[in-house]
Design an enzyme around this catalytic site. Structure first.
Site, PDB file in Angstrom:
ATOM      1  N   ARG A  40       0.901  -1.087   0.208  1.00  0.00           N
ATOM      2  CA  ARG A  40      -0.185  -0.020  -0.074  1.00  0.00           C
ATOM      3  C   ARG A  40       0.786   1.153  -0.001  1.00  0.00           C
ATOM      4  NH1 ARG A  40      -4.988  -1.789   4.017  1.00  0.00           N
ATOM      5  NH2 ARG A  40      -6.214  -2.854   2.482  1.00  0.00           N
ATOM      6  N   LYS A 226     -20.839 -15.857   1.767  1.00  0.00           N
ATOM      7  CA  LYS A 226     -22.302 -15.818   2.062  1.00  0.00           C
ATOM      8  C   LYS A 226     -23.007 -14.930   1.128  1.00  0.00           C
ATOM      9  CE  LYS A 226     -21.522 -15.544   7.231  1.00  0.00           C
ATOM     10  NZ  LYS A 226     -21.489 -14.768   8.138  1.00  0.00           N
ATOM     11  N   GLY A 379     -11.182  -8.385  -1.381  1.00  0.00           N
ATOM     12  CA  GLY A 379     -10.086  -8.610  -0.834  1.00  0.00           C
ATOM     13  C   GLY A 379      -9.685 -10.268  -0.967  1.00  0.00           C
ATOM     14  N   GLY A 402     -13.439  -3.453   0.883  1.00  0.00           N
ATOM     15  CA  GLY A 402     -14.884  -2.916   1.302  1.00  0.00           C
ATOM     16  C   GLY A 402     -15.099  -1.852   0.142  1.00  0.00           C
TER      17      GLY A 402
END
Ligand code: ADP
Ligand code: MG
Length: 422
Positions: A40, A226, A379, A402
């Site tokens: 990053r 999910k 991710g 996210g």
């Protein structure tokens, strides 16, 4: 949402102080705090270097981890985690903050830039103010962890104003944090001309382009564990995609909704009706929906479990679906071959276990082999693609987990919405 935002190239920064929001939320070793992956920090270099080359002075800032700047709240949270109340001293709280100090980031950034990075002792306090005031063109300083300020996550306008007061231009390059309306990611833009850095520019150009005006057919591959975490994504992509492929753990809730037996597979019983609604919505919109037809199953959730192949609609009572099977791989790969754009979010199976990584690998390979625009958002999907050695074969791997998920949901991203339109 308008993805066409001004960038650092559209604004004059010569001789100006630039407040640059980066995503320096890097993983650190628990024992000694050293940075275990500086990806990053490296990703921010092109924007920082450009600003310096243009004659700007750079005041970088970022959050790091999840410090709790309020002692009482910290003590309460620790107590809820079952920690002994007697051990919850101010000293211990200060240690928890110290562990998330930006010092290692400043050092690493300095090494990568080949110049000193001046570290402020606070975010908007006297030290930061003094160091910012003295900062000269071509110099870089780093503010302390923005989440050391209580107002950061509340998007407090006073904090945003104080941050803005140190600079003349705001540049955001923290794509990983644009889904949060915090003082340093969005609030500050109310007080300064606000543009994007190169990282956000690329995310908006490629992901935004694929959502707003995709090269068709647009194939969306959705997986992961999910249904409930991907509802918004499925719903939004059904409005824009030509084909939707469903794999991973969420496929079993779809299979069950369609009358299948899924054994002990991941199942979200509350979402069965939703799955059928999505199947109906796909029909109504003329979107091709592909579900797995065969599944590699296991008796238990473990790396050692022996893979056994079953039809997805007839998984035995004592088995759970762990990965997509060969027929499914063939059908999914065929759909990918014909695509103009592929957006992939969520692994096809439990790729962390070698025995059940084959489906995810095959799909990554299919993406690597097409001429289509290939975009990885999420991710774990990004980690899987990198780990399997296909990263450089993709058009774009989103840098925000996210944030990319909310992007794919079609939600307005506060850290993008606040930037100046082109
Ligand atoms: P992303 O981070 O790319 O959005 P998710 O976080 O939604 O993806 O899901 C990733 C997780 O889904 C992985 O840890 C993977 O093991 C899990 N997963 C995929 N398929 C299954 C399955 N059949 N059963 C249980 N977990 C699964
Ligand atoms: Mg994930």
């Amino acid at each position: 949402m308008n993805y066409n935002k001004k960038t650092v190239k559209d604004i004059d920064v010569k001789g100006k102080k630039v407040l640059l929001r980066c995503d320096f939320n890097v993983p650190q070793d628990k024992a000694d705090g050293h940075i275990t992956d500086d990806k990053r920090i490296r990703a921010a270099l092109p924007t920082i270097q450009y600003l310096l080359d243009q004659g700007a002075a750079v005041i970088a800032c970022s959050h790091l981890g999840k410090p709790e700047p309020d002692f009482d709240k910290w003590a309460k949270k620790q107590a809820e985690k079952g920690k002994d109340p007697a051990s919850l001293t101010r000293e211990k709280w200060e240690k928890s903050l110290e562990a998330l100090c930006m010092k290692p980031v400043a050092e690493r950034l300095g090494e990568l830039l080949g110049k000193t990075v001046i570290l402020a002792a606070d975010v908007v306090g006297p030290d930061a103010q003094a160091k910012a005031a003295a900062l000269k063109p071509g110099e870089v300083m780093l503010l302390q962890n923005t989440r050391f300020e209580k107002g950061e996550t509340k998007n407090d306008p006073e904090l945003a104003r104080a941050m803005a007061s140190m600079a003349e231009v705001y540049v955001s390059d923290a794509f990983g944090a644009v889904h949060r309306a915090h003082a340093s990611t969005a609030g500050v833009a109310a007080y300064l001309p606000a543009v994007s850095g190169f990282l956000i520019e690329k995310e908006l150009e490629i992901m935004g382009g694929a959502l707003a005006d995709p090269k068709r057919p647009l194939v969306a591959i959705l997986g992961g564990s999910k249904v409930s975490s991907k509802i918004g994504v499925i719903n939004h992509l059904l409005d824009i995609a030509d084909t939707i492929i469903i794999g991973g753990g969420m496929a079993y809730t779809f299979a069950k909704a369609q009358g299948g037996s899924v054994g002990t597979s991941l199942l979200e019983s509350d979402w069965l009706d939703y799955c059928n609604e999505m199947i109906a919505k796909a029909k109504e919109k003329g979107v091709k929906l592909l579900l797995p037809v065969d599944t590699l199953c296991a008796k238990e959730f473990s790396a050692e479990a022996e893979p056994v192949l079953h039809d997805t609609m007839a998984i035995p009572g004592d088995m759970m679906g762990m990965d997509i099977g060969p027929k499914t791989i063939e059908a999914f790969s065929a759909a990918i071959q014909g695509a103009g754009t592929v957006i992939w979010n969520g692994p096809m199976g439990v790729f962390e276990f070698a025995n059940f990584a084959g489906g995810t690998r095959a799909i990554a390979q299919a993406l690597a082999g097409t001429d289509a625009i290939t975009i990885i958002g999420g991710g774990d999907s990004a980690a899987a693609v990198a780990q399997m050695g296909f990263a450089d074969k993709m058009t774009h791997i989103s840098t925000g987990g996210g944030a990319s998920l909310e992007f794919l949901e079609g939600k307005e991203l506060p850290g993008v919405a606040c930037l100046l339109d082109q």
